[in-house]
Design an enzyme around this catalytic site. Structure first.
Site, short mmCIF file in Angstrom:
data_model
loop_
_atom_site.label_atom_id
_atom_site.label_comp_id
_atom_site.label_asym_id
_atom_site.label_seq_id
_atom_site.Cartn_x
_atom_site.Cartn_y
_atom_site.Cartn_z
N HIS A 183 -8.50 -6.36 7.50
CA HIS A 183 -9.01 -6.44 6.13
C HIS A 183 -9.33 -5.11 5.46
CE1 HIS A 183 -13.42 -6.76 7.85
NE2 HIS A 183 -12.68 -5.90 8.50
N HIS A 184 -9.26 -3.99 6.20
CA HIS A 184 -9.64 -2.71 5.59
C HIS A 184 -8.48 -1.97 4.93
CE1 HIS A 184 -13.66 -2.93 7.17
NE2 HIS A 184 -13.28 -2.90 8.43
N ALA A 185 -7.25 -2.32 5.26
CA ALA A 185 -6.11 -1.54 4.75
C ALA A 185 -6.06 -1.58 3.23
CB ALA A 185 -4.80 -2.07 5.34
N ASP A 205 -13.54 -4.75 2.60
CA ASP A 205 -13.34 -3.90 1.41
C ASP A 205 -11.91 -3.90 0.87
OD1 ASP A 205 -12.50 -2.56 3.71
OD2 ASP A 205 -13.09 -0.57 2.98
#
Ligand SMILES: [Zn+2]
Length: 438
Positions: free
Chosen positions: A137-139, A178
């Site tokens: 989920h951070h990419a 994010d």
């Protein structure tokens, strides 16, 4: 209310466990293999349809990510990495997100399960789809971050948006979701909801005040938490907030990111959740009977990650399993107790009732302003992901369905559906019975 048995599909590619970020790196794709081995040895695989996807193409990734970033991921190797000093910095590849052998294939595999799973839900072939290798989920659009290179969550949501007017993204990883929030920050077709440790903690974003922008105003929901969250505290936050989200936003599909670094004893985490407390979120969201895509995410104490995702697989199947672990390939990892469910520790919960109630009031106030009657989104907003970009070039012809794609028509729904049908799923033959008899 009697509930019909849900049709559950499970994506797994045996290659996933063979990729290594590096010996001292906390992210170990091996945990997905450990999970699968427990699922198999509990006999749960007999009740799911097990799928292996054709690896996601660069074009599919470029529906969110920039062309030059994906091109870089395709060509960089441990041997040529020194030729790419400038790009390494620009794309944030190096320390947390190292270059390792087979990096791009790894991205292709975990992404394929998420996009393929979303396409299955679109075609109404399954009610629930699981891909424990996904949830990175951070990419960002043009940047790796937090062990994540390609954001399969964003790409799966884009797939779901083809057939569903509103999609909710829920993130119970200990870290803020994010990358997904940023991608959909200005659209009202996607609501992102993240429960996470906030304050001097990676990635640093996810304040309760960050609630969306433009058309997306009030459509980003952030519940900031302190150390020591336990089952009871989590449940008193998650259930009421999600009840309001479902009531006000009325999503047509749900993506649940089940990062297991929120478990007690995680190598990088600081919460105190048990497996059952973590799985309560899964159980609760299953109860809404909305098409559900369940992904993995963080999780760095491997034996607990596999316990958690195995237990959650059983919850999604509605098939209870004994707490005593079956004999499996990694049995010694699970000592000394050799049980599925782990108890929490005695660490202090720094989230007081007053603190949590205060945040809930703020979020209820935000959600009160949300209604499902939304206007059609605008196209082409820079930096966001709510629509396929129309300014990209075709790239390398990575599609393998045997016809030359037309750049102008490529993003039409029919074209994409045809491509999905033709290429994303291969029945892997592990399972050949239906799921209705149990
Ligand atoms: Zn995490």
């Amino acid at each position: 209310m009697a509930q019909a048995k849900r049709r559950v599909a499970y994506y797994y590619d045996a290659e996933i466990g063979n990729y290594h970020y590096g010996t001292s790196h906390p992210m170990k794709p091996h945990r997905v293999r450990m999970t699968h081995n427990l699922v198999v040895n509990y006999g749960l695989y007999k009740q799911v349809e097990v799928y292996r996807s054709k690896p996601a193409s660069a074009q599919q990734m470029m529906r969110f990510h920039s062309d030059d970033y994906i091109d870089f991921l395709r060509i960089v190797t441990p041997d040529n990495v020194h030729d790419f000093v400038r790009q390494l910095q620009r794309f944030n590849v190096g320390e947390d997100c190292p270059v390792f052998d087979g990096l791009f294939e790894y991205c292709q595999i975990y992404t394929a399960g998420s996009i393929g799973g979303a396409a299955r839900l679109n075609r109404k072939e399954s009610d629930i789809v699981i891909n424990w290798s996904g949830g990175l989920h951070h990419a960002k659009k043009s940047e790796a971050s937090g062990f994540c290179y390609v954001n399969d969550c964003v790409l799966a949501i884009l797939e779901l948006l083809k057939k569903h007017q509103r999609v909710v993204y829920i993130d119970i990883d200990i870290h803020h979701g994010d990358g997904v929030e940023e991608a959909f920050y200005t659209t009202d077709r996607v609501m992102t909801v993240s429960f996470h440790k906030f304050g001097e903690y990676f990635p640093g974003t996810g304040d309760v005040k960050d609630s969306g922008h433009g058309a997306g105003t009030n459509h980003s929901v952030n519940f900031p938490l302190r150390d020591g969250m336990n089952d009871e505290a989590y449940r008193t936050c998650f259930r009421p907030v999600m009840a309001k989200v479902m009531e006000h936003f009325q999503p047509e599909a749900v993506l649940l990111q089940c990062g297991a670094d929120s478990l007690s004893g995680d190598r990088l985490g600081c919460f105190n959740m048990s497996v059952k407390g973590h799985a309560d979120c899964v159980e609760y969201m299953k109860g809404f009977n909305v098409p559900l895509l369940v992904l993995g995410g963080g999780g760095y104490t491997l034996r607990n990650v596999s316990r958690c995702w195995t237990y959650e697989t059983s919850v999604l199947l509605g098939t209870p399993v004994p707490n005593e672990l079956p004999v499996n390939d990694y049995y010694p990892y699970y000592g000394p107790d050799f049980t599925l469910c782990i108890p929490p520790s005695n660490m202090e919960n720094l989230n007081t009732t007053e603190y949590l109630e205060g945040k809930k009031v703020q979020l209820f106030e935000q959600l009160r302003k949300v209604s499902p009657t939304s206007v059609q989104i605008q196209t082409g907003q820079p930096g966001t992901a709510q629509t396929p970009r129309d300014d990209e070039e075709m790239g390398d012809g990575g599609e393998e369905e045997g016809k030359e794609p037309d750049p102008d028509a490529r993003e039409t729904e029919a074209e994409l559906d045809a491509r999905v049908d033709a290429t994303t799923e291969l029945y892997d033959g592990e399972k050949d019975q239906d799921t209705g008899a149990q």
